[in-house]
Design a protein around this motif. Structure first.
Motif, mmCIF file in Angstrom:
data_model
loop_
_atom_site.group_PDB
_atom_site.id
_atom_site.type_symbol
_atom_site.label_atom_id
_atom_site.label_comp_id
_atom_site.label_asym_id
_atom_site.label_seq_id
_atom_site.Cartn_x
_atom_site.Cartn_y
_atom_site.Cartn_z
ATOM 1 N N ASN A 7 -37.889 74.582 -74.011
ATOM 2 C CA ASN A 7 -37.445 75.950 -74.284
ATOM 3 C C ASN A 7 -38.649 76.874 -74.300
ATOM 4 O OD1 ASN A 7 -36.426 78.140 -76.531
ATOM 5 N ND2 ASN A 7 -34.733 77.266 -75.384
ATOM 6 N N ALA A 8 -38.400 78.182 -74.138
ATOM 7 C CA ALA A 8 -39.530 79.124 -74.175
ATOM 8 C C ALA A 8 -39.293 80.262 -75.159
ATOM 9 C CB ALA A 8 -39.779 79.671 -72.764
ATOM 10 N N ASN A 9 -38.303 80.092 -76.012
ATOM 11 C CA ASN A 9 -38.064 81.132 -77.021
ATOM 12 C C ASN A 9 -39.053 80.918 -78.178
ATOM 13 O OD1 ASN A 9 -36.976 82.182 -79.562
ATOM 14 N ND2 ASN A 9 -35.299 82.878 -78.266
ATOM 15 N N VAL A 10 -39.986 81.870 -78.303
ATOM 16 C CA VAL A 10 -41.107 81.648 -79.208
ATOM 17 C C VAL A 10 -40.649 81.479 -80.667
ATOM 18 C CG1 VAL A 10 -43.279 82.622 -80.065
ATOM 19 C CG2 VAL A 10 -42.695 82.807 -77.647
ATOM 20 N N ALA A 33 -36.822 82.422 -67.319
ATOM 21 C CA ALA A 33 -35.907 83.523 -66.967
ATOM 22 C C ALA A 33 -35.004 83.884 -68.141
ATOM 23 C CB ALA A 33 -35.075 83.134 -65.746
ATOM 24 N N LYS A 34 -34.618 82.868 -68.911
ATOM 25 C CA LYS A 34 -33.721 83.122 -70.060
ATOM 26 C C LYS A 34 -34.373 84.011 -71.114
ATOM 27 C CE LYS A 34 -30.974 78.968 -69.809
ATOM 28 N NZ LYS A 34 -31.142 77.570 -70.087
ATOM 29 N N THR A 35 -35.704 84.045 -71.180
ATOM 30 C CA THR A 35 -36.362 84.877 -72.205
ATOM 31 C C THR A 35 -36.321 86.351 -71.819
ATOM 32 O OG1 THR A 35 -38.572 84.838 -71.225
ATOM 33 C CG2 THR A 35 -38.012 83.012 -72.705
ATOM 34 N N TYR A 40 -46.266 85.154 -68.376
ATOM 35 C CA TYR A 40 -47.516 84.831 -69.078
ATOM 36 C C TYR A 40 -47.541 85.368 -70.506
ATOM 37 C CZ TYR A 40 -49.413 82.489 -65.072
ATOM 38 O OH TYR A 40 -49.610 81.582 -64.057
ATOM 39 N N ASP A 41 -46.751 86.404 -70.796
ATOM 40 C CA ASP A 41 -46.656 86.848 -72.198
ATOM 41 C C ASP A 41 -46.082 85.713 -73.038
ATOM 42 O OD1 ASP A 41 -47.591 89.247 -71.432
ATOM 43 O OD2 ASP A 41 -45.723 90.382 -71.747
ATOM 44 N N GLU A 48 -50.737 79.629 -77.766
ATOM 45 C CA GLU A 48 -51.350 79.950 -79.056
ATOM 46 C C GLU A 48 -50.707 79.104 -80.175
ATOM 47 O OE1 GLU A 48 -51.915 84.134 -81.174
ATOM 48 O OE2 GLU A 48 -52.485 84.050 -79.060
ATOM 49 N N LEU A 49 -49.392 78.989 -80.075
ATOM 50 C CA LEU A 49 -48.650 78.219 -81.089
ATOM 51 C C LEU A 49 -48.999 76.729 -81.080
ATOM 52 C CD1 LEU A 49 -45.017 79.513 -81.045
ATOM 53 C CD2 LEU A 49 -45.962 78.103 -82.850
ATOM 54 N N VAL A 50 -49.103 76.153 -79.887
ATOM 55 C CA VAL A 50 -49.337 74.698 -79.811
ATOM 56 C C VAL A 50 -50.824 74.352 -79.916
ATOM 57 C CG1 VAL A 50 -47.251 74.355 -78.418
ATOM 58 C CG2 VAL A 50 -49.452 74.513 -77.264
ATOM 59 N N GLY A 51 -51.677 75.361 -79.805
ATOM 60 C CA GLY A 51 -53.126 75.129 -79.897
ATOM 61 C C GLY A 51 -53.728 74.825 -78.542
ATOM 62 N N PRO A 52 -55.067 74.943 -78.418
ATOM 63 C CA PRO A 52 -55.721 74.801 -77.107
ATOM 64 C C PRO A 52 -55.522 73.429 -76.469
ATOM 65 C CG PRO A 52 -57.342 75.030 -78.895
ATOM 66 C CD PRO A 52 -56.001 75.303 -79.491
#
Ligand code: E4P
Length: 225
Positions: A7-10, A33-35, A40-41, A48-52
């Protein structure tokens, strides 16, 4: 077994990381596309959430190997070299996987529907292959059996490529895949939640609390004066 969010919903990803033992995030063009947001945003926020060094998978869109390679380089520049580049296991994708694996790019061969497609992608140098369990079921095949065959072929041929089982629609598919021992599964948020959703469990917990409150008073816990 790695548990990955498909999923890509932050905000969903944040919530799931907060609660569950999550190991990473997979995306694909349809998921992005669903977001409704710029790719890249979204992907940078997830990075950032999952770390480098966290596990993040982002897919290349191009059809030609040279273009896939350029896209992979661009994605790695934007999201870091720890990013797994998802590349469809089609002939041009395989050609790109061969080249990119030589330079240490992390690769997930995606859109895998057959064991021999997985074998070719693995031989080309993919780190992961992602068989599409539910989509195989929808074609009248068995996603679970296909994953089992891939596992057998990899084991019997000394192939170290990992299997990232994808495209799940129900918890039974997940259970059957996990029973055979798998490297990773990627699940939609609702499916991750459903792994623990059970009215009997809720009722048992409610009963423990109400019994304890009868003993010690409303709102009582084991922290007592
Ligand atoms: C993995 O990331 C796959 O792209 C994804 O699991 C496909 O799932 P779908 O079949 O629900 O679209």
């Amino acid at each position: 077994m790695r548990l990955i969010i498909d999923n890509a919903n932050v905000s969903d990803i944040k919530r799931l990381y907060d609660v569950y033992p999550i190991d990473g995030v997979t995306t694909n063009p349809s998921i992005l596309a669903k977001t409704g947001r710029k790719p890249y945003d979204v992907l940078k926020a997830i990075r950032e959430l999952v770390g480098p060094d966290g596990e993040l998978h982002a897919q290349a869109i191009s059809r030609k190997a040279e273009d896939i390679i350029r896209e992979a380089e661009f994605i790695r520049e934007k999201l870091g070299s720890a990013t797994y580049i998802k590349i469809p296991a089609i002939p041009e994708g395989i050609k790109a996987i061969k080249e990119l694996s030589k330079v240490g790019c992390r690769i997930t061969a995606t859109a895998v529907y057959t064991p021999l497609q997985a074998l070719v992608a693995a031989k080309a140098g993919a780190d992961y292959v992602a068989p599409y369990v539910n989509r195989i079921d929808n074609l009248g095949g068995s996603g679970v059996e296909t994953v089992g065959e891939i596992k057998e072929i990899f084991e019997n041929n000394g192939i170290k490529t990992m299997i990232l089982a994808a495209s799940f629609k129900n918890a039974n598919q997940v259970k059957e895949i996990c029973r055979m021992g798998i490297d990773a599964v990627t699940l939609q948020p609702e499916l991750i939640d459903s792994l623990l959703k059970n009215d009997s469990v809720e009722a048992a917990v409610d009963r423990f609390i109400s019994d304890f409150e009868v003993l010690c008073g409303s709102g009582a816990t084991m922290i007592q004066n």
